[in-house]
Write a protein that holds these residues in place. Structure first.
Motif, PDB file in Angstrom:
ATOM      1  N   VAL A  95       0.873  -1.177   0.000  1.00  0.00           N
ATOM      2  CA  VAL A  95       0.000   0.000   0.000  1.00  0.00           C
ATOM      3  C   VAL A  95       0.910   1.227   0.000  1.00  0.00           C
ATOM      4  N   MET A  96       0.964   1.901  -1.138  1.00  0.00           N
ATOM      5  CA  MET A  96       1.889   3.017  -1.301  1.00  0.00           C
ATOM      6  C   MET A  96       1.135   4.327  -1.077  1.00  0.00           C
ATOM      7  N   VAL A  97       1.309   4.882   0.109  1.00  0.00           N
ATOM      8  CA  VAL A  97       0.554   6.072   0.508  1.00  0.00           C
ATOM      9  C   VAL A  97       1.444   7.314   0.513  1.00  0.00           C
ATOM     10  N   ALA A  98       2.758   7.116   0.488  1.00  0.00           N
ATOM     11  CA  ALA A  98       3.675   8.254   0.609  1.00  0.00           C
ATOM     12  C   ALA A  98       3.446   9.290  -0.478  1.00  0.00           C
ATOM     13  N   ALA A  99       3.624  10.539  -0.100  1.00  0.00           N
ATOM     14  CA  ALA A  99       3.617  11.655  -1.054  1.00  0.00           C
ATOM     15  C   ALA A  99       5.066  11.865  -1.488  1.00  0.00           C
ATOM     16  N   VAL A 100       5.502  10.998  -2.391  1.00  0.00           N
ATOM     17  CA  VAL A 100       6.896  10.998  -2.828  1.00  0.00           C
ATOM     18  C   VAL A 100       7.162  12.260  -3.662  1.00  0.00           C
ATOM     19  N   ALA A 101       8.276  12.921  -3.396  1.00  0.00           N
ATOM     20  CA  ALA A 101       8.646  14.077  -4.220  1.00  0.00           C
ATOM     21  C   ALA A 101       8.906  13.585  -5.638  1.00  0.00           C
ATOM     22  N   ASP A 102       8.278  14.204  -6.616  1.00  0.00           N
ATOM     23  CA  ASP A 102       8.421  13.734  -7.999  1.00  0.00           C
ATOM     24  C   ASP A 102       9.806  14.016  -8.570  1.00  0.00           C
ATOM     25  N   TRP A 103      10.439  15.034  -8.031  1.00  0.00           N
ATOM     26  CA  TRP A 103      11.761  15.414  -8.546  1.00  0.00           C
ATOM     27  C   TRP A 103      12.754  15.577  -7.414  1.00  0.00           C
ATOM     28  N   ASN A 129      12.368  11.476  -9.909  1.00  0.00           N
ATOM     29  CA  ASN A 129      12.595  10.422  -8.923  1.00  0.00           C
ATOM     30  C   ASN A 129      12.013   9.101  -9.425  1.00  0.00           C
ATOM     31  N   PRO A 130      12.486   7.966  -8.894  1.00  0.00           N
ATOM     32  CA  PRO A 130      11.871   6.688  -9.256  1.00  0.00           C
ATOM     33  C   PRO A 130      10.420   6.663  -8.787  1.00  0.00           C
ATOM     34  N   ASP A 131       9.558   6.020  -9.570  1.00  0.00           N
ATOM     35  CA  ASP A 131       8.157   5.835  -9.179  1.00  0.00           C
ATOM     36  C   ASP A 131       8.066   4.503  -8.432  1.00  0.00           C
ATOM     37  N   ILE A 132       7.912   4.573  -7.130  1.00  0.00           N
ATOM     38  CA  ILE A 132       7.973   3.369  -6.289  1.00  0.00           C
ATOM     39  C   ILE A 132       6.760   2.474  -6.541  1.00  0.00           C
ATOM     40  N   LEU A 133       5.577   3.073  -6.597  1.00  0.00           N
ATOM     41  CA  LEU A 133       4.370   2.285  -6.845  1.00  0.00           C
ATOM     42  C   LEU A 133       4.453   1.569  -8.199  1.00  0.00           C
ATOM     43  N   LYS A 134       4.874   2.292  -9.212  1.00  0.00           N
ATOM     44  CA  LYS A 134       4.976   1.700 -10.550  1.00  0.00           C
ATOM     45  C   LYS A 134       6.002   0.568 -10.581  1.00  0.00           C
ATOM     46  N   VAL A 147      -1.850  -1.430  -3.858  1.00  0.00           N
ATOM     47  CA  VAL A 147      -2.765  -0.291  -3.692  1.00  0.00           C
ATOM     48  C   VAL A 147      -1.973   1.007  -3.781  1.00  0.00           C
ATOM     49  N   GLY A 148      -2.517   1.955  -4.533  1.00  0.00           N
ATOM     50  CA  GLY A 148      -1.909   3.282  -4.605  1.00  0.00           C
ATOM     51  C   GLY A 148      -2.895   4.339  -4.170  1.00  0.00           C
ATOM     52  N   PHE A 149      -2.395   5.522  -3.943  1.00  0.00           N
ATOM     53  CA  PHE A 149      -3.234   6.677  -3.653  1.00  0.00           C
ATOM     54  C   PHE A 149      -3.105   7.664  -4.802  1.00  0.00           C
ATOM     55  N   ALA A 150      -4.088   8.492  -4.969  1.00  0.00           N
ATOM     56  CA  ALA A 150      -3.999   9.572  -5.946  1.00  0.00           C
ATOM     57  C   ALA A 150      -4.539  10.828  -5.289  1.00  0.00           C
ATOM     58  N   ALA A 151      -3.652  11.735  -5.006  1.00  0.00           N
ATOM     59  CA  ALA A 151      -4.052  13.017  -4.439  1.00  0.00           C
ATOM     60  C   ALA A 151      -4.205  13.987  -5.604  1.00  0.00           C
ATOM     61  N   GLU A 152      -5.412  14.463  -5.801  1.00  0.00           N
ATOM     62  CA  GLU A 152      -5.678  15.316  -6.965  1.00  0.00           C
ATOM     63  C   GLU A 152      -6.389  16.592  -6.530  1.00  0.00           C
ATOM     64  N   ALA A 162      -6.255   6.620 -14.696  1.00  0.00           N
ATOM     65  CA  ALA A 162      -5.001   6.612 -15.463  1.00  0.00           C
ATOM     66  C   ALA A 162      -3.861   6.076 -14.596  1.00  0.00           C
ATOM     67  N   LYS A 163      -3.861   6.451 -13.315  1.00  0.00           N
ATOM     68  CA  LYS A 163      -2.803   5.977 -12.411  1.00  0.00           C
ATOM     69  C   LYS A 163      -2.925   4.480 -12.152  1.00  0.00           C
ATOM     70  N   LEU A 164      -4.157   3.999 -12.009  1.00  0.00           N
ATOM     71  CA  LEU A 164      -4.393   2.560 -11.811  1.00  0.00           C
ATOM     72  C   LEU A 164      -3.726   1.766 -12.935  1.00  0.00           C
ATOM     73  N   GLU A 165      -3.985   2.216 -14.147  1.00  0.00           N
ATOM     74  CA  GLU A 165      -3.481   1.558 -15.349  1.00  0.00           C
ATOM     75  C   GLU A 165      -1.950   1.670 -15.443  1.00  0.00           C
ATOM     76  N   ARG A 166      -1.469   2.910 -15.360  1.00  0.00           N
ATOM     77  CA  ARG A 166      -0.043   3.186 -15.595  1.00  0.00           C
ATOM     78  C   ARG A 166       0.851   2.491 -14.566  1.00  0.00           C
ATOM     79  N   LYS A 167       0.377   2.425 -13.334  1.00  0.00           N
ATOM     80  CA  LYS A 167       1.234   1.934 -12.252  1.00  0.00           C
ATOM     81  C   LYS A 167       1.049   0.454 -11.957  1.00  0.00           C
ATOM     82  N   GLY A 168       0.135  -0.199 -12.668  1.00  0.00           N
ATOM     83  CA  GLY A 168      -0.073  -1.626 -12.439  1.00  0.00           C
ATOM     84  C   GLY A 168      -0.678  -1.914 -11.073  1.00  0.00           C
TER      85      GLY A 168
HETATM   86  N1  CTP Z   1       4.198   7.289  -6.024  1.00  0.00           N
HETATM   87  C1  CTP Z   1       5.349   6.568  -5.813  1.00  0.00           C
HETATM   88  N2  CTP Z   1       6.550   7.062  -6.246  1.00  0.00           N
HETATM   89  C2  CTP Z   1       6.601   8.250  -6.869  1.00  0.00           C
HETATM   90  C3  CTP Z   1       5.432   8.993  -7.099  1.00  0.00           C
HETATM   91  C4  CTP Z   1       4.234   8.481  -6.650  1.00  0.00           C
HETATM   92  O1  CTP Z   1       5.283   5.477  -5.232  1.00  0.00           O
HETATM   93  N3  CTP Z   1       7.782   8.708  -7.285  1.00  0.00           N
HETATM   94  C5  CTP Z   1       2.913   6.715  -5.593  1.00  0.00           C
HETATM   95  C6  CTP Z   1       2.246   7.440  -4.452  1.00  0.00           C
HETATM   96  O2  CTP Z   1       2.661   6.895  -3.208  1.00  0.00           O
HETATM   97  C7  CTP Z   1       0.776   7.168  -4.731  1.00  0.00           C
HETATM   98  C8  CTP Z   1       0.709   7.104  -6.247  1.00  0.00           C
HETATM   99  O3  CTP Z   1       2.028   6.790  -6.685  1.00  0.00           O
HETATM  100  O4  CTP Z   1       0.383   5.915  -4.233  1.00  0.00           O
HETATM  101  C9  CTP Z   1       0.216   8.318  -6.938  1.00  0.00           C
HETATM  102  O5  CTP Z   1       0.999   9.423  -6.565  1.00  0.00           O
HETATM  103  P1  CTP Z   1       0.723  10.813  -7.268  1.00  0.00           P
HETATM  104  O6  CTP Z   1       1.698  11.814  -6.801  1.00  0.00           O
HETATM  105  O7  CTP Z   1      -0.747  11.115  -7.125  1.00  0.00           O
HETATM  106  O8  CTP Z   1       0.980  10.411  -8.808  1.00  0.00           O
HETATM  107  P2  CTP Z   1       2.137  10.744  -9.821  1.00  0.00           P
HETATM  108  O9  CTP Z   1       2.286   9.530 -10.678  1.00  0.00           O
HETATM  109  O10 CTP Z   1       3.343  11.220  -9.139  1.00  0.00           O
HETATM  110  O11 CTP Z   1       1.502  11.870 -10.729  1.00  0.00           O
HETATM  111  P3  CTP Z   1       1.278  13.453 -10.432  1.00  0.00           P
HETATM  112  O12 CTP Z   1       1.992  13.828  -9.168  1.00  0.00           O
HETATM  113  O13 CTP Z   1       1.831  14.098 -11.652  1.00  0.00           O
HETATM  114  O14 CTP Z   1      -0.229  13.595 -10.308  1.00  0.00           O
END
Ligand code: CTP
Ligand code: CA
Length: 225
Positions: A95-103, A129-134, A147-152, A162-168
């Protein structure tokens, strides 16, 4: 009824949960981060443990306490979080809930960057940054339930699907984090559950209630219910 007598449908199952933000250093004293209290992720780790799962929580920097009944691993950066998660595979549940910094900053400074009075700062060069959920969702040791989260702040359902699909992922918990909802940093959450078969709106619940419902749903799915 004592807690210890409660049914343990996740006994013998392993789970990995991420929570909190990550901090990406600019220099030894400055960082880039997302807003995240860690409340929802920590509550989910605790809820899975109450159902009997063997839970590892990989947490970024937060001010809340480590949850009970869970092994908590503390990390700072996204790459550290990724390494901590991947090193704990295989697992039954992720269950990936972290708000990972994208960059992150491509080359963070070893020494504190000093102001030069009256001069504009040098621009920051960022890298993704690496996408951990993906990574987990497409891993050869992919957990049975991912399980992933999507904060929108807009287009919640479309972005969630789209996230469900892209991240498997099997499940995306989508929440509207527009500032006017007051969800960021608060104790309540109003989520939509997105799966391959459709979208379900959950009522306005506390983050602990969202966690309990999600843990129960994961247990039901693993039991094939
Ligand atoms: N996530 C992750 N690793 C990252 C970015 C996101 O594991 N580098 C995970 C989050 O923990 C969450 C999910 O992916 O479960 C969606 O994160 P979100 O920030 O909403 O999606 P992004 O793919 O980063 O897209 P964006 O921020 O552009 O909406
Ligand atoms: Ca993101």
């Amino acid at each position: 009824r004592l807690l210890d007598d409660a049914p343990k449908p996740l006994a013998g199952r392993t789970a990995i949960v991420t929570s909190g933000p990550t901090h990406e250093p600019i220099d030894p004293v400055r960082y880039i981060a997302n807003r995240s209290s860690g409340r929802q992720g920590h509550a989910i780790a605790a809820a899975l443990a109450r159902l009997g799962a063997d839970v590892t929580l990989v947490s970024g920097p937060v001010t809340i306490a480590d949850p009970q009944g869970v092994v908590t691993v503390h990390v700072e950066r996204a790459e550290e979080m990724r390494d901590a998660v991947i090193s704990r595979l295989p697992a039954d549940i992720a269950v990936m809930v972290a708000a990972v910094a994208d960059w992150r900053v491509a080359a963070s400074a070893e020494q504190k960057i000093k102001k030069k009075p009256g001069e504009a700062p040098a621009p920051l060069q960022l890298t993704e940054n690496p996408d951990i959920l993906k990574t987990v969702g497409h891993h050869e040791h992919r957990p049975k339930i991912v399980v992933g989260f999507a904060a929108e702040t807009e287009n919640l359902e479309d972005n969630g699907r789209a996230k469900l699909e892209r991240k498997g992922a099997d499940l995306i918990v989508a929440n509207d984090v527009s500032p006017e909802t007051g969800i960021m940093g608060g104790t309540r959450n109003s989520v939509k559950l997105i799966t391959k078969v459709g979208v379900e709106q959950w009522p306005d619940l506390s983050k602990d209630e969202v966690a309990d419902r999600l843990a129960q749903l994961i247990a039901d799915r693993l039991a094939g219910a």
